[in-house]
Design a protein around this motif. Structure first.
Motif, PDB file in Angstrom:
ATOM      1  N   TYR A  19     -43.990  -5.752 -26.208  1.00  0.00           N
ATOM      2  CA  TYR A  19     -45.236  -6.556 -27.315  1.00  0.00           C
ATOM      3  C   TYR A  19     -45.701  -5.250 -27.565  1.00  0.00           C
ATOM      4  CZ  TYR A  19     -49.676  -5.493 -24.587  1.00  0.00           C
ATOM      5  OH  TYR A  19     -50.600  -3.725 -24.342  1.00  0.00           O
ATOM      6  N   GLU A  20     -46.441  -5.143 -28.917  1.00  0.00           N
ATOM      7  CA  GLU A  20     -47.336  -4.745 -30.149  1.00  0.00           C
ATOM      8  C   GLU A  20     -47.917  -5.166 -29.555  1.00  0.00           C
ATOM      9  OE1 GLU A  20     -43.944  -2.389 -33.457  1.00  0.00           O
ATOM     10  OE2 GLU A  20     -44.936  -4.511 -33.525  1.00  0.00           O
ATOM     11  N   ARG A  28     -55.233  -8.402 -29.468  1.00  0.00           N
ATOM     12  CA  ARG A  28     -54.016  -7.906 -29.076  1.00  0.00           C
ATOM     13  C   ARG A  28     -52.644  -7.855 -29.197  1.00  0.00           C
ATOM     14  NH1 ARG A  28     -54.428  -3.995 -25.583  1.00  0.00           N
ATOM     15  NH2 ARG A  28     -57.253  -4.099 -24.625  1.00  0.00           N
ATOM     16  N   THR A  29     -51.999  -9.206 -28.783  1.00  0.00           N
ATOM     17  CA  THR A  29     -51.066  -9.341 -29.242  1.00  0.00           C
ATOM     18  C   THR A  29     -50.416  -9.775 -30.554  1.00  0.00           C
ATOM     19  OG1 THR A  29     -50.450  -9.702 -26.515  1.00  0.00           O
ATOM     20  CG2 THR A  29     -48.745 -10.188 -27.955  1.00  0.00           C
ATOM     21  N   ARG A  30     -49.849  -8.638 -31.126  1.00  0.00           N
ATOM     22  CA  ARG A  30     -49.427  -9.231 -32.365  1.00  0.00           C
ATOM     23  C   ARG A  30     -47.932  -9.460 -32.454  1.00  0.00           C
ATOM     24  NH1 ARG A  30     -52.971  -9.713 -36.291  1.00  0.00           N
ATOM     25  NH2 ARG A  30     -54.836  -7.756 -36.091  1.00  0.00           N
ATOM     26  N   PHE A  31     -46.771  -9.037 -31.907  1.00  0.00           N
ATOM     27  CA  PHE A  31     -45.598  -9.577 -31.723  1.00  0.00           C
ATOM     28  C   PHE A  31     -45.272  -9.081 -30.212  1.00  0.00           C
ATOM     29  CE2 PHE A  31     -40.864  -8.567 -31.459  1.00  0.00           C
ATOM     30  CZ  PHE A  31     -40.506  -9.776 -32.142  1.00  0.00           C
ATOM     31  N   ARG A  41     -39.151 -16.571 -26.052  1.00  0.00           N
ATOM     32  CA  ARG A  41     -40.709 -17.064 -26.439  1.00  0.00           C
ATOM     33  C   ARG A  41     -40.396 -15.796 -27.031  1.00  0.00           C
ATOM     34  NH1 ARG A  41     -46.399 -19.349 -24.535  1.00  0.00           N
ATOM     35  NH2 ARG A  41     -45.350 -21.111 -24.726  1.00  0.00           N
ATOM     36  N   CYS A  42     -41.061 -15.692 -28.550  1.00  0.00           N
ATOM     37  CA  CYS A  42     -41.208 -14.951 -30.002  1.00  0.00           C
ATOM     38  C   CYS A  42     -42.810 -15.604 -30.162  1.00  0.00           C
ATOM     39  CB  CYS A  42     -40.743 -15.826 -31.095  1.00  0.00           C
ATOM     40  SG  CYS A  42     -41.329 -13.741 -32.477  1.00  0.00           S
ATOM     41  N   ALA A  43     -43.835 -14.776 -29.672  1.00  0.00           N
ATOM     42  CA  ALA A  43     -45.068 -15.246 -30.239  1.00  0.00           C
ATOM     43  C   ALA A  43     -46.351 -13.934 -30.569  1.00  0.00           C
ATOM     44  CB  ALA A  43     -45.742 -15.849 -28.855  1.00  0.00           C
ATOM     45  N   GLY A  44     -47.851 -14.164 -30.887  1.00  0.00           N
ATOM     46  CA  GLY A  44     -48.698 -13.168 -31.071  1.00  0.00           C
ATOM     47  C   GLY A  44     -49.163 -13.673 -32.307  1.00  0.00           C
ATOM     48  N   ASP A 104     -49.421  -4.133 -41.637  1.00  0.00           N
ATOM     49  CA  ASP A 104     -48.540  -3.469 -41.868  1.00  0.00           C
ATOM     50  C   ASP A 104     -48.630  -1.839 -42.010  1.00  0.00           C
ATOM     51  OD1 ASP A 104     -47.503  -4.133 -45.586  1.00  0.00           O
ATOM     52  OD2 ASP A 104     -49.559  -3.307 -44.998  1.00  0.00           O
ATOM     53  N   THR A 105     -49.869  -1.568 -41.967  1.00  0.00           N
ATOM     54  CA  THR A 105     -50.850  -0.522 -41.825  1.00  0.00           C
ATOM     55  C   THR A 105     -51.566  -0.524 -40.684  1.00  0.00           C
ATOM     56  OG1 THR A 105     -52.949  -1.365 -42.549  1.00  0.00           O
ATOM     57  CG2 THR A 105     -51.702  -1.052 -44.356  1.00  0.00           C
ATOM     58  N   ALA A 106     -51.689  -0.697 -39.920  1.00  0.00           N
ATOM     59  CA  ALA A 106     -52.207  -0.609 -38.601  1.00  0.00           C
ATOM     60  C   ALA A 106     -51.449   0.310 -37.435  1.00  0.00           C
ATOM     61  CB  ALA A 106     -52.221  -2.370 -37.795  1.00  0.00           C
ATOM     62  N   SER A 107     -51.858   1.156 -36.945  1.00  0.00           N
ATOM     63  CA  SER A 107     -51.635   1.447 -35.845  1.00  0.00           C
ATOM     64  C   SER A 107     -51.615   0.484 -34.181  1.00  0.00           C
ATOM     65  CB  SER A 107     -52.381   2.761 -35.707  1.00  0.00           C
ATOM     66  OG  SER A 107     -51.227   3.917 -34.422  1.00  0.00           O
ATOM     67  N   LEU A 108     -49.955   0.613 -34.329  1.00  0.00           N
ATOM     68  CA  LEU A 108     -49.807  -0.638 -33.217  1.00  0.00           C
ATOM     69  C   LEU A 108     -49.061  -0.169 -31.654  1.00  0.00           C
ATOM     70  CD1 LEU A 108     -48.114  -3.290 -34.902  1.00  0.00           C
ATOM     71  CD2 LEU A 108     -49.719  -3.114 -34.458  1.00  0.00           C
ATOM     72  N   ASN A 109     -49.333  -0.367 -31.602  1.00  0.00           N
ATOM     73  CA  ASN A 109     -48.740   0.679 -29.584  1.00  0.00           C
ATOM     74  C   ASN A 109     -47.990  -0.680 -28.971  1.00  0.00           C
ATOM     75  OD1 ASN A 109     -51.225   2.096 -29.480  1.00  0.00           O
ATOM     76  ND2 ASN A 109     -52.119   0.097 -28.517  1.00  0.00           N
ATOM     77  N   GLN A 110     -46.753   0.419 -28.519  1.00  0.00           N
ATOM     78  CA  GLN A 110     -45.354  -0.572 -27.705  1.00  0.00           C
ATOM     79  C   GLN A 110     -45.297  -0.845 -26.289  1.00  0.00           C
ATOM     80  OE1 GLN A 110     -44.880   1.902 -30.854  1.00  0.00           O
ATOM     81  NE2 GLN A 110     -45.298   0.548 -32.113  1.00  0.00           N
TER      82      GLN A 110
END
Length: 222
Positions: A19-20, A28-31, A41-44, A104-110
């Motif tokens: 998840y990202e 919290r969960t973008r993808f 499942r694909c979710a976010g 597309d500009t946020a800093s995401l955690n993986q």
């Protein structure tokens, strides 16, 4: 898109493969690529910050325990639709194509194998060869990833279970170049020792927390 090989010990409940997230609890969960009660499942959440959304899902009970399987989640609301795949086959039975995309500009955690430190969402089993793209990969690419698990690397002729090296590298072949277009992270998860999961295409090296390496079968166990 996200592609991974998994060998679950359990498929009941929420098992987050990847998840990202953007660090904001309410969004919290973008993808996420999730196994839930044996379904892929694909979710976010899309970028307007509304509630958790299922973008695509398969029927339940198709992912099984104890064997390696290839799972893929594709988020593409404006193109061919959001889809999920199991072992190279499109198994989508529900698709929500109304999402308006991720920031597309946020800093995401993986995160691999869990979500937000919540044990209820930990993946129970083994994960290997996880890749992420910032584009929708095609059916043909999914088939290639399933039939040749290490394609685009210097190990692309070997099967999943034949102990890939601890540090595979990207092949210079034209096929690799095409498949790796917009691939933003690739964690082989074959190190077998230490606490670092190396990203061989980017700078997203991970640190192992509450997981370990297996001696008998390469892959991260959580």
């Amino acid at each position: 898109s996200c592609s991974a090989w998994i060998k679950p010990d359990s498929v009941s409940g929420n098992n987050f493969v990847f998840y990202e997230e953007n660090g904001t609890l309410s969004q919290r969960t973008r993808f996420g690529l999730v196994i839930i009660d044996g379904a892929v499942r694909c979710a976010g959440r899309d970028d307007d910050g509304d509630s958790f959304t299922v973008f695509a899902q398969s029927n339940t009970s198709i992912v099984v325990t104890g064997v390696w399987q290839h799972v893929v989640a594709v988020f593409d609301p404006t193109g061919g639709g959001c889809k999920v795949y199991l072992d190279g086959v499109d198994v989508t039975t529900f698709s929500n194509n109304t999402g308006d995309g991720f920031p597309d500009t946020a800093s995401l955690n993986q995160v691999i194998g869990g979500i937000g430190g919540n044990p209820s969402f930990m993946f129970d089993g083994q994960i290997q060869n996880l890749r992420v793209w910032d584009r929708a990969i095609s059916q043909q690419e999914v088939t290639l990833l399933y039939s040749r698990p290490w394609t685009a690397s210097n190990y692309d002729t070997e099967a999943l279970w034949l102990s890939p090296p601890a540090s595979p590298v990207i092949s210079p072949a034209s096929e690799a170049t095409a498949l790796m277009a917009n691939c933003v992270a690739w964690w082989p998860l074959t190190e077998g020792t230490g606490t670092t999961a190396k990203d061989i295409v980017g700078t997203n090296d991970g640190t192992l927390t509450n997981v370990g390496w297996l001696d008998s079968e390469l892959g991260m166990s959580s």
